[in-house]
Design a protein around this motif. Structure first.
Motif, PDB file in Angstrom:
ATOM      1  N   PRO A  63      -2.562  24.862   7.936  1.00  6.74           N
ATOM      2  CA  PRO A  63      -1.615  24.363   8.943  1.00  6.74           C
ATOM      3  C   PRO A  63      -0.949  23.053   8.546  1.00  6.74           C
ATOM      4  N   LYS A  64       0.155  22.763   9.253  1.00  2.00           N
ATOM      5  CA  LYS A  64       0.802  21.461   9.110  1.00  2.00           C
ATOM      6  C   LYS A  64      -0.021  20.424   9.865  1.00  2.00           C
ATOM      7  N   LYS A  65       0.410  19.154   9.671  1.00  2.00           N
ATOM      8  CA  LYS A  65      -0.304  18.011  10.272  1.00  2.00           C
ATOM      9  C   LYS A  65      -0.689  18.224  11.734  1.00  2.00           C
ATOM     10  N   GLN A  66       0.272  18.703  12.508  1.00  2.00           N
ATOM     11  CA  GLN A  66       0.032  18.798  13.941  1.00  2.00           C
ATOM     12  C   GLN A  66      -1.108  19.780  14.251  1.00  2.00           C
ATOM     13  N   GLY A  67      -1.101  20.935  13.581  1.00  2.00           N
ATOM     14  CA  GLY A  67      -2.158  21.922  13.777  1.00  2.00           C
ATOM     15  C   GLY A  67      -3.486  21.438  13.215  1.00  2.00           C
ATOM     16  N   ALA A  68      -3.418  20.711  12.089  1.00  2.00           N
ATOM     17  CA  ALA A  68      -4.638  20.213  11.440  1.00  2.00           C
ATOM     18  C   ALA A  68      -5.339  19.170  12.306  1.00  2.00           C
ATOM     19  N   PHE A 106      -7.705  14.902  20.206  1.00  2.00           N
ATOM     20  CA  PHE A 106      -6.641  15.916  20.287  1.00  2.00           C
ATOM     21  C   PHE A 106      -7.252  17.289  20.577  1.00  2.00           C
ATOM     22  N   SER A 107      -8.325  17.629  19.868  1.00  2.00           N
ATOM     23  CA  SER A 107      -8.890  18.969  20.041  1.00  2.00           C
ATOM     24  C   SER A 107      -9.527  19.124  21.426  1.00  2.00           C
ATOM     25  N   LYS A 108     -10.123  18.048  21.956  1.00  2.00           N
ATOM     26  CA  LYS A 108     -10.695  18.147  23.302  1.00  2.00           C
ATOM     27  C   LYS A 108      -9.577  18.330  24.331  1.00  2.00           C
ATOM     28  N   LYS A 109      -8.480  17.593  24.160  1.00  2.00           N
ATOM     29  CA  LYS A 109      -7.355  17.728  25.106  1.00  2.00           C
ATOM     30  C   LYS A 109      -6.762  19.131  25.016  1.00  2.00           C
ATOM     31  N   PHE A 110      -6.678  19.654  23.796  1.00  2.00           N
ATOM     32  CA  PHE A 110      -6.151  21.008  23.585  1.00  2.00           C
ATOM     33  C   PHE A 110      -7.015  22.018  24.345  1.00  2.00           C
ATOM     34  N   MET A 111      -8.329  21.870  24.215  1.00  6.05           N
ATOM     35  CA  MET A 111      -9.240  22.818  24.885  1.00  6.05           C
ATOM     36  C   MET A 111      -9.143  22.699  26.403  1.00  6.05           C
ATOM     37  N   GLN A 112      -9.032  21.464  26.872  1.00  7.55           N
ATOM     38  CA  GLN A 112      -8.923  21.245  28.314  1.00  7.55           C
ATOM     39  C   GLN A 112      -7.638  21.901  28.851  1.00  7.55           C
ATOM     40  N   ARG A 113      -6.534  21.661  28.114  1.00  2.64           N
ATOM     41  CA  ARG A 113      -5.220  22.178  28.523  1.00  2.64           C
ATOM     42  C   ARG A 113      -5.212  23.700  28.596  1.00  2.64           C
ATOM     43  N   HIS A 114      -5.940  24.333  27.676  1.00  6.09           N
ATOM     44  CA  HIS A 114      -5.886  25.797  27.601  1.00  6.09           C
ATOM     45  C   HIS A 114      -7.147  26.463  28.153  1.00  6.09           C
ATOM     46  N   ASP A 115      -7.926  25.667  28.878  1.00  8.97           N
ATOM     47  CA  ASP A 115      -9.072  26.217  29.584  1.00  8.97           C
ATOM     48  C   ASP A 115     -10.073  26.905  28.656  1.00  8.97           C
ATOM     49  N   ASP A 119     -13.247   9.714  16.345  1.00  8.53           N
ATOM     50  CA  ASP A 119     -12.086  10.574  16.590  1.00  8.53           C
ATOM     51  C   ASP A 119     -11.545  11.195  15.302  1.00  8.53           C
ATOM     52  N   GLY A 120     -11.472  10.411  14.238  1.00  3.03           N
ATOM     53  CA  GLY A 120     -10.814  10.874  12.998  1.00  3.03           C
ATOM     54  C   GLY A 120     -11.781  11.461  11.991  1.00  3.03           C
ATOM     55  N   LEU A 121     -11.251  11.809  10.814  1.00  2.00           N
ATOM     56  CA  LEU A 121     -12.084  12.390   9.758  1.00  2.00           C
ATOM     57  C   LEU A 121     -13.063  11.352   9.228  1.00  2.00           C
ATOM     58  N   ALA A 122     -14.332  11.735   9.104  1.00  2.00           N
ATOM     59  CA  ALA A 122     -15.340  10.798   8.600  1.00  2.00           C
ATOM     60  C   ALA A 122     -16.269  11.517   7.630  1.00  2.00           C
ATOM     61  N   ALA A 123     -15.669  12.358   6.774  1.00  2.00           N
ATOM     62  CA  ALA A 123     -16.410  13.093   5.737  1.00  2.00           C
ATOM     63  C   ALA A 123     -17.632  13.809   6.300  1.00  2.00           C
ATOM     64  N   ILE A 160     -17.985  23.677  19.943  1.00  3.24           N
ATOM     65  CA  ILE A 160     -18.480  22.365  19.512  1.00  3.24           C
ATOM     66  C   ILE A 160     -17.359  21.654  18.770  1.00  3.24           C
ATOM     67  N   GLU A 161     -16.683  22.396  17.915  1.00  2.33           N
ATOM     68  CA  GLU A 161     -15.584  21.799  17.154  1.00  2.33           C
ATOM     69  C   GLU A 161     -14.695  22.875  16.568  1.00  2.33           C
ATOM     70  N   TYR A 162     -13.459  22.453  16.251  1.00  3.97           N
ATOM     71  CA  TYR A 162     -12.569  23.289  15.450  1.00  3.97           C
ATOM     72  C   TYR A 162     -12.474  22.675  14.061  1.00  3.97           C
ATOM     73  N   ASN A 163     -12.331  23.518  13.042  1.00  5.43           N
ATOM     74  CA  ASN A 163     -11.910  23.033  11.731  1.00  5.43           C
ATOM     75  C   ASN A 163     -10.661  23.810  11.340  1.00  5.43           C
ATOM     76  N   CYS A 164      -9.803  23.161  10.568  1.00  7.20           N
ATOM     77  CA  CYS A 164      -8.518  23.794  10.220  1.00  7.20           C
ATOM     78  C   CYS A 164      -8.601  24.476   8.860  1.00  7.20           C
ATOM     79  N   ARG A 165      -9.791  24.843   8.467  1.00  8.41           N
ATOM     80  CA  ARG A 165     -10.081  25.396   7.134  1.00  8.41           C
ATOM     81  C   ARG A 165     -11.338  26.238   7.242  1.00  8.41           C
ATOM     82  N   MET A 166     -11.711  26.875   6.163  1.00  6.13           N
ATOM     83  CA  MET A 166     -12.959  27.634   6.158  1.00  6.13           C
ATOM     84  C   MET A 166     -14.146  26.684   5.941  1.00  6.13           C
ATOM     85  N   GLY A 167     -15.326  27.160   6.246  1.00  7.24           N
ATOM     86  CA  GLY A 167     -16.529  26.329   6.095  1.00  7.24           C
ATOM     87  C   GLY A 167     -17.145  26.476   4.715  1.00  7.24           C
TER      88      GLY A 167
END
Ligand code: AMP
Ligand code: GLY
Length: 412
Positions: free
Chosen positions: A96-101, A109-118, A151-155, A288-295
């Motif tokens: 994905p692009k930045k916004q999706g990532a 962002f991901s918590k707000k996304f989940m809240q918005r879309h139930d 909130d952000g990436l922390a390896a 628990i979380e979304y990732n924008c890539r495979m595990g």
């Protein structure tokens, strides 16, 4: 097709292995890759963050598809660069692009996304640098355990769980005002603790339809029997034994479908994988979380079970022509076990000679992860060094084969 794959770990080794089996493949380049993937394609010394170098490479080599393994290039906008650059915009870009990532790059962002879309997830509140007093007050009014997320990436180290209130208060103070996570913890998500068993599902989406990949469960603790310190992932299994048809239907209806339609409602142009980190609680399945890539190491079992030409599947995503369905899978259990450096996840030595790969390959598929080549010798180059994946109709035989293969490696 000519393909450029970014990454160097076990996950990318599994991608390279699967892509190399495709009838649609012409040339596969892996940047930077590792000694193991040379069997499947050409390793190239190309840095994803040197965008103009990447552009020139893609044009010279007539690249048709770019696949990104890790999250960093996506969070920092490599996909945006391709879509905004005229000479590159026709290349299929998987990621994905930045916004999706941001689904991975920002917990808030991901918590707000989940809240918005139930979409079911733990309740939460986010605090910024100036809101330490409010954060402490919030913790005092909550029952533990206390889940704190940078909130952000922390390896992969940005989630801290404390049972004790004072420890949690010290931690959030350090996160918001200290140096531990830098910018990543300038905002902190405080989340309700969820109790249950975790597993993961994966889709490849074009923002409208999706392919459902086989599910998996990773095991993060260092010792056998799921004990000891947390790591990046010591092994994985697919399918997940407790995951019934009805649980999977709940996941599809309550989690996957609202996520994909949420992307479309929010006008987020998303072509790539979504990794859903899920937990099976008494009150249903939650994200628990979304990732924008495979595990990693999930990919090493998931791709091993897919019974289709992966390039055909990826091409449909690139063309945005996905008609939602599950991918065809082998009715076998895949089990991956990591062989790691002595001392990992703490301090470990680097550059140790690796022996036994050829012999181990007779028992399992050996995906190299933390390795490098020097004077034609394979040396360790990280904590997670090799991954052994074995398949069998009988899960216990698959496990036996994976563990047996590890016996051929020296202790590095
Ligand atoms: P994450 O980086 O978000 O995957 O979190 C890392 C790990 O922390 C997860 O795999 C869980 O084991 C644990 N975790 C995260 N959020 C919660 C939560 N709300 N409740 C319980 N455990 C959690
Ligand atoms: N195995 C967990 C991850 O890739 O994030």
């Amino acid at each position: 097709m000519n393909v450029l794959l970014f990454g160097s770990g076990g996950r990318e080794s599994a991608f390279a292995w699967k892509i190399a089996q495709s009838k649609l493949l012409n040339e596969l380049y892996i940047a930077p890759g590792n000694p193991g993937v040379k069997e499947y394609g050409k390793c190239v010394d190309l840095k994803w963050d040197n965008f103009s170098q990447v552009r020139d490479f893609c044009l010279i080599k007539s690249i048709d598809m770019v696949i990104v393994g890790p999250e960093d290039p996506l969070v920092y906008g490599l996909a945006d660069y391709f879509s905004d650059t005229k000479s590159l915009s026709d290349i299929y870009f998987i990621g994905p692009k930045k916004q999706g990532a941001k689904l991975e790059g920002s917990k808030d962002f991901s918590k707000k996304f989940m809240q918005r879309h139930d979409i079911p997830t733990a309740s939460y509140q986010t605090f910024g640098k100036k809101e330490l007093t409010e954060a402490v007050e919030y913790l005092k009014n909550t029952l533990g355990p206390y889940v704190l997320k940078a909130d952000g990436l922390a390896a992969g180290k940005g989630v801290v769980i404390h049972n004790d209130l004072n420890d949690a208060i010290n931690e959030i103070t350090e996160m918001l005002h200290g140096e531990k996570f830098g910018e990543a913890s300038s905002r902190v998500v405080v989340e309700e603790f969820l109790d249950g068993i975790e597993f993961s599902v994966f889709v490849l989406t074009d923002g409208h339809g999706y392919f459902l990949l086989p599910e998996a469960k990773d095991y993060k603790r260092i010792q056998n029997g799921d004990k000891g310190l947390n790591t990046g992932g010591m092994g994985a299994v697919s399918p997940v034994p407790f995951l019934t048809e009805s649980i999977l239907n709940e996941v599809k209806q309550k989690i996957i479908e609202p996520t994909i339609s949420g992307l479309s409602k929010d006008e987020i142009d998303y072509v790539g994988f979504v990794f859903f980190g899920l937990i099976h609680t008494k009150r249903g399945i939650k994200v628990i979380e979304y990732n924008c890539r495979m595990g990693d190491p999930e990919t090493e079992v998931v791709l091993a079970r897919i019974n289709e030409d992966i390039m055909g599947v990826l091409k449909q995503a690139g063309e945005k022509e996905i008609i939602t369905r599950s991918l065809k899978v082998k009715e076998e259990t895949a089990i991956a076990v990591m062989s790691v450096s002595k001392g990992y996840p703490g301090k470990y030595a680097d550059g140790i000679l690796v022996r036994g790969i050829e012999e181990a390959s007779k028992e399992a598929i050996i995906f190299q992860a933390g390795t490098r080549l020097e004077d034609n010798k394979i040396l360790t180059n990280g904590g997670r060094v090799l991954c052994a994946t074995a398949l069998d109709k009988d899960p216990s035989i698959a496990r036996e084969k994976a563990y047996k293969s590890l016996m051929f490696f020296n202790r590095f």
